[in-house]
Design a protein around this motif. Structure first.
Motif, PDB file in Angstrom:
ATOM      1  N   ALA A   1       0.878  -1.253   0.041  1.00 34.35           N
ATOM      2  CA  ALA A   1       0.143  -0.057  -0.077  1.00 34.35           C
ATOM      3  C   ALA A   1       0.745   1.049  -0.037  1.00 34.35           C
ATOM      4  N   VAL A   2       0.443   2.227  -0.671  1.00 32.50           N
ATOM      5  CA  VAL A   2       1.218   3.600  -0.863  1.00 32.50           C
ATOM      6  C   VAL A   2       0.404   4.622  -0.364  1.00 32.50           C
ATOM      7  N   ASP A   3       1.263   5.487   0.503  1.00 31.99           N
ATOM      8  CA  ASP A   3       0.486   6.506   0.899  1.00 31.99           C
ATOM      9  C   ASP A   3       0.717   7.836  -0.165  1.00 31.99           C
ATOM     10  N   ALA A   4      -0.445   8.361  -0.266  1.00 31.26           N
ATOM     11  CA  ALA A   4      -0.583   9.274  -1.477  1.00 31.26           C
ATOM     12  C   ALA A   4       0.338  10.524  -1.289  1.00 31.26           C
ATOM     13  N   ALA A   5       0.316  11.011   0.119  1.00 29.83           N
ATOM     14  CA  ALA A   5       1.249  12.253   0.438  1.00 29.83           C
ATOM     15  C   ALA A   5       2.689  11.852   0.104  1.00 29.83           C
ATOM     16  N   ALA A   6       3.031  10.576   0.663  1.00 26.08           N
ATOM     17  CA  ALA A   6       4.439  10.061   0.460  1.00 26.08           C
ATOM     18  C   ALA A   6       4.795   9.897  -1.072  1.00 26.08           C
ATOM     19  N   ALA A   7       3.815   9.468  -1.773  1.00 24.13           N
ATOM     20  CA  ALA A   7       4.037   9.297  -3.190  1.00 24.13           C
ATOM     21  C   ALA A   7       4.275  10.653  -3.703  1.00 24.13           C
ATOM     22  N   LYS A   8       3.488  11.610  -3.665  1.00 16.71           N
ATOM     23  CA  LYS A   8       3.728  12.896  -4.144  1.00 16.71           C
ATOM     24  C   LYS A   8       4.822  13.576  -3.737  1.00 16.71           C
ATOM     25  N   ALA A   9       5.390  13.354  -2.403  1.00 16.74           N
ATOM     26  CA  ALA A   9       6.835  13.855  -2.206  1.00 16.74           C
ATOM     27  C   ALA A   9       7.820  13.207  -2.802  1.00 16.74           C
ATOM     28  N   ALA A  10       7.743  11.920  -3.240  1.00 22.50           N
ATOM     29  CA  ALA A  10       8.686  11.119  -4.055  1.00 22.50           C
ATOM     30  C   ALA A  10       8.775  11.643  -5.346  1.00 22.50           C
ATOM     31  N   LEU A  11       7.728  12.683  -5.792  1.00 20.87           N
ATOM     32  CA  LEU A  11       7.761  13.303  -7.161  1.00 20.87           C
ATOM     33  C   LEU A  11       8.472  14.541  -7.359  1.00 20.87           C
ATOM     34  N   ARG A  12       9.331  14.919  -6.451  1.00 21.66           N
ATOM     35  CA  ARG A  12       9.896  16.205  -6.106  1.00 21.66           C
ATOM     36  C   ARG A  12      10.725  16.435  -7.618  1.00 21.66           C
ATOM     37  N   GLY A  13      10.574  17.598  -8.257  1.00 20.37           N
ATOM     38  CA  GLY A  13      10.995  17.902  -9.436  1.00 20.37           C
ATOM     39  C   GLY A  13      10.006  17.718 -10.545  1.00 20.37           C
ATOM     40  N   TRP A  14       9.107  17.108 -10.493  1.00 22.67           N
ATOM     41  CA  TRP A  14       7.992  16.820 -11.244  1.00 22.67           C
ATOM     42  C   TRP A  14       6.941  17.800 -11.291  1.00 22.67           C
ATOM     43  N   ARG A  15       6.144  18.188 -12.177  1.00 30.30           N
ATOM     44  CA  ARG A  15       4.742  18.852 -12.172  1.00 30.30           C
ATOM     45  C   ARG A  15       3.627  17.902 -11.862  1.00 30.30           C
TER      46      ARG A  15
ATOM     47  N   GLY B   1     -13.555   7.116  -4.346  1.00 27.23           N
ATOM     48  CA  GLY B   1     -12.347   7.150  -3.395  1.00 27.23           C
ATOM     49  C   GLY B   1     -11.103   6.660  -3.851  1.00 27.23           C
ATOM     50  N   THR B   2     -10.954   6.544  -5.313  1.00 27.38           N
ATOM     51  CA  THR B   2      -9.728   6.145  -5.923  1.00 27.38           C
ATOM     52  C   THR B   2      -8.855   7.752  -6.164  1.00 27.38           C
ATOM     53  N   VAL B   3      -7.603   7.508  -5.742  1.00 30.78           N
ATOM     54  CA  VAL B   3      -6.803   8.737  -5.832  1.00 30.78           C
ATOM     55  C   VAL B   3      -5.792   8.523  -6.944  1.00 30.78           C
ATOM     56  N   THR B   4      -5.686   9.578  -7.903  1.00 27.84           N
ATOM     57  CA  THR B   4      -4.682   9.661  -8.877  1.00 27.84           C
ATOM     58  C   THR B   4      -3.728  10.561  -8.907  1.00 27.84           C
ATOM     59  N   LEU B   5      -2.486  10.219  -9.115  1.00 31.46           N
ATOM     60  CA  LEU B   5      -1.213  11.324  -9.259  1.00 31.46           C
ATOM     61  C   LEU B   5      -1.026  11.064 -10.838  1.00 31.46           C
ATOM     62  N   ALA B   6      -0.991  12.541 -11.301  1.00 26.42           N
ATOM     63  CA  ALA B   6      -0.429  12.661 -12.676  1.00 26.42           C
ATOM     64  C   ALA B   6       0.597  13.514 -12.586  1.00 26.42           C
ATOM     65  N   ALA B   7       1.869  13.182 -13.274  1.00 25.86           N
ATOM     66  CA  ALA B   7       3.138  13.931 -13.060  1.00 25.86           C
ATOM     67  C   ALA B   7       3.748  14.029 -14.583  1.00 25.86           C
ATOM     68  N   GLU B   8       4.372  15.078 -14.745  1.00 27.21           N
ATOM     69  CA  GLU B   8       4.900  15.383 -15.870  1.00 27.21           C
ATOM     70  C   GLU B   8       6.256  16.249 -15.928  1.00 27.21           C
ATOM     71  N   LYS B   9       7.262  16.060 -16.696  1.00 31.33           N
ATOM     72  CA  LYS B   9       8.704  16.262 -16.530  1.00 31.33           C
ATOM     73  C   LYS B   9       9.316  16.639 -18.085  1.00 31.33           C
ATOM     74  N   GLY B  10      10.217  17.394 -18.254  1.00 34.15           N
ATOM     75  CA  GLY B  10      10.960  17.520 -19.404  1.00 34.15           C
ATOM     76  C   GLY B  10      10.511  18.663 -20.279  1.00 34.15           C
ATOM     77  N   PHE B  11       9.767  19.603 -19.915  1.00 33.22           N
ATOM     78  CA  PHE B  11       9.668  20.889 -20.836  1.00 33.22           C
ATOM     79  C   PHE B  11      10.894  21.490 -21.077  1.00 33.22           C
ATOM     80  N   LEU B  12      11.939  21.366 -20.592  1.00 26.92           N
ATOM     81  CA  LEU B  12      13.246  21.849 -20.799  1.00 26.92           C
ATOM     82  C   LEU B  12      13.532  21.493 -22.203  1.00 26.92           C
ATOM     83  N   LYS B  13      13.156  20.441 -22.974  1.00 28.09           N
ATOM     84  CA  LYS B  13      13.447  20.166 -24.083  1.00 28.09           C
ATOM     85  C   LYS B  13      12.909  21.210 -25.256  1.00 28.09           C
ATOM     86  N   GLU B  14      11.507  21.294 -25.003  1.00 25.84           N
ATOM     87  CA  GLU B  14      10.929  22.490 -26.013  1.00 25.84           C
ATOM     88  C   GLU B  14      11.404  23.720 -25.722  1.00 25.84           C
ATOM     89  N   THR B  15      11.748  24.069 -24.233  1.00 24.75           N
ATOM     90  CA  THR B  15      12.118  25.484 -24.017  1.00 24.75           C
ATOM     91  C   THR B  15      13.656  25.691 -24.770  1.00 24.75           C
TER      92      THR B  15
END
Length: 518
Positions: free
Chosen positions: A150-164, A173-187
């Motif tokens: 089992a994964v805690d949502a807050a801890a999982a979001k903290a592990a995504l440091r550096g991701w949007r 009751g389902t919780v989803t986390l969507a994360a995105e990274k790599g906009f610097l390529k187009e920048t």
């Protein structure tokens, strides 16, 4: 219905009714213009135009240009009398001011604007748009994993440091986390292509409002150089600049220091000048070196080279004395120098008795034959001179070099050699056949400088910095997305999708899943 009525109602053969032709023509013209604009603003067209601009600049490097040196163009005309007029009609001697070069330049400018602007708007829109919710079937993504714990949502979001990251909760009751990274390529892509646009703006600004000039300056208070067109050895002014726009400063060479290795290779050059201008008067002494220009208000002065100028005093048969300082251009790395000292006012106003001395100056002369110097420093200076007497041809109105005699005068016999050659050391005097005397007093230093002003230089530098910053980002940036779905019963599943080719995404996704499980 009569036959005449049928003829009126029938549309013209082979086309639409007259009232409908104009919209069709406008529609076709609009479609052609739209397709043409799309082709012009495509990246492929921009690259082709950039290549064409480089190819179009080749004639400007091969052929002499009027904006750089008019004398070279005149020599090209003399050497190629049949070809030169054709080249001139094709703007071969004014490549960078030609209409065809300007057309390529403006098309490239327009193409880059039309290419970068929509992509910039799309990039800003994408950065402001939150990552989309997790797909219904994560197992269909290139990377998928079922988490064993089992994964805690807050801890999982903290592990995504550096991701949007965006957290969403579903009605069940389902919780989803969507994360995105790599906009610097187009920048980085946008920075890179914008840098080309900035560089083009800077180059265009510099070519219109910039100017450059060259000058040889001899040491001494009577050899002061003031920044006017009349005192330039060569110059080129931009189309938007005239002689009255030049900054009014003056330079006097007060000292020059050069260091050399034992083999004659240079170590350092440094020049000291006294600077003044009309607005502020004396601005004091300044020093500048090669690659470290003298920066003045409105111009930069670059040190290019140096040499020696023999100081000669000639006393004619009537006892009239004249003194001159003649810069001798060097002909080899050891500063073996050649030049001419002319005395057109010698022996009164008789042109047939004008005097000139042609010769070599050797900073370090060891033994005969005195042909070349052995070192650029003045360790054993010597001046080898040959005297000439006759009409120097200075009043003929024909342009000629001040560093050599007019060979036409020698060939026609108007200027003849006078006596034998003579080797002089500093302080020695040469007495000629008619009783006149030439004294070698010593030498002074001279320097050649390039004076330039380019208002587009800071813009070009900014463009170069943007290019260097954007290129690595565009090459090494990788855009990717990951999702984590936490079910109410404790199950968790993750999925990942690289938006661009990214061989290392599998390892990154596996490492991220391990952090979630911990």
């Amino acid at each position: 219905m009569t036959v005449s009525e049928l003829a009126v109602e029938q549309p013209p053969a082979g086309g639409q009714p007259p009232g409908r032709r104009t919209p069709g023509i406008l529609s076709a013209a609009w479609a052609a213009a739209r397709n043409g604009w799309r082709q012009l603003t495509s990246m492929r067209t921009a690259l082709v135009l950039l290549f064409l601009l480089a190819v179009a600049a080749i004639p400007g490097s091969i052929l002499p240009q009027r904006s750089v040196k008019v004398e070279d163009v005149q020599r090209y005309y003399a050497a190629n009398p049949g070809l030169a007029p054709i080249v001139d009609r094709l703007w071969g001697f004014d490549v960078y001011a030609s209409p065809w070069f300007a057309a390529i330049y403006l098309l490239l400018f327009t193409s880059l604007i039309g290419c970068v602007t929509p992509r910039l708007a799309d990039h800003v829109r994408a950065m402001r748009t939150p990552p989309p919710d997790a797909p219904k079937n994560l197992h269909r993504l290139p990377q998928h994993a079922e988490l064993a714990t089992a994964v805690d949502a807050a801890a999982a979001k903290a592990a995504l440091r550096g991701w949007r990251t965006v957290r969403r909760e579903q009605a069940d009751g389902t919780v989803t986390l969507a994360a995105e990274k790599g906009f610097l390529k187009e920048t980085g892509n946008l920075l890179f292509h914008s840098s080309l646009l900035v560089i083009l703006i800077g180059v265009g600004l510099g070519s219109q409002w910039g100017w450059h000039a060259g000058r040889l300056i001899v040491a001494g208070p009577e050899q002061v150089f003031c920044n006017t067109v009349q005192q330039y050895d060569d110059f080129g002014l931009g189309p938007r600049i005239d002689a009255g726009d030049l900054p009014g400063f003056c330079l006097e060479l007060t000292d020059f220091r050069a260091e050399f290795h034992d083999n004659g290779m240079p170590i350092s050059f440094e020049a000291d000048v006294a600077v003044s201008d009309a607005a502020h008067g004396d601005l004091g002494r300044r020093s500048f070196q090669v690659n470290h220009p003298l920066r003045l208000d409105g111009a930069n002065v670059y040190l290019l080279g140096h040499g020696y100028a023999p100081v000669l005093r000639y006393t004619d048969a009537a006892g009239v004395t004249q003194e001159t300082v003649v810069p001798f251009p060097f002909t080899d790395p050891t500063l073996t120098s050649s030049g001419v000292a002319a005395f057109p006012d010698a022996n009164g106003s008789d042109k047939a008795k004008q005097m000139a001395f042609e010769g070599l100056y050797l900073p370090t002369a060891n033994q005969a034959p005195y042909i070349t110097s052995e070192h650029p420093e003045e360790r054993n200076p010597a001046l080898m001179l040959t005297a000439y007497r006759g009409d120097l041809g200075l009043d003929a109105g024909i342009p000629s070099s001040v560093y050599e005699l007019d060979q036409r005068q020698i060939e026609t016999g108007r200027l003849k050699r006078y006596g034998e050659a003579k080797l002089l050391r500093p302080g020695e005097t040469w007495t000629l056949e008619d009783g006149s005397r030439l004294q070698f007093l010593g030498t002074r230093q001279w320097i050649t400088v390039s004076i330039r002003h380019d208002p587009g230089e800071p813009i070009v530098l900014t463009g170069a910095v943007l290019l260097l910053a954007g290129l690595p980002l565009s090459l090494y940036g990788r855009r990717r997305r990951v999702w984590l779905r936490l079910h109410p019963d404790g199950r968790a599943e993750a999925g990942g999708l690289p938006r661009t080719e990214y061989p290392g995404f599998e390892d990154e996704f596996r490492s991220l899943v391990e952090r979630w499980q911990r």
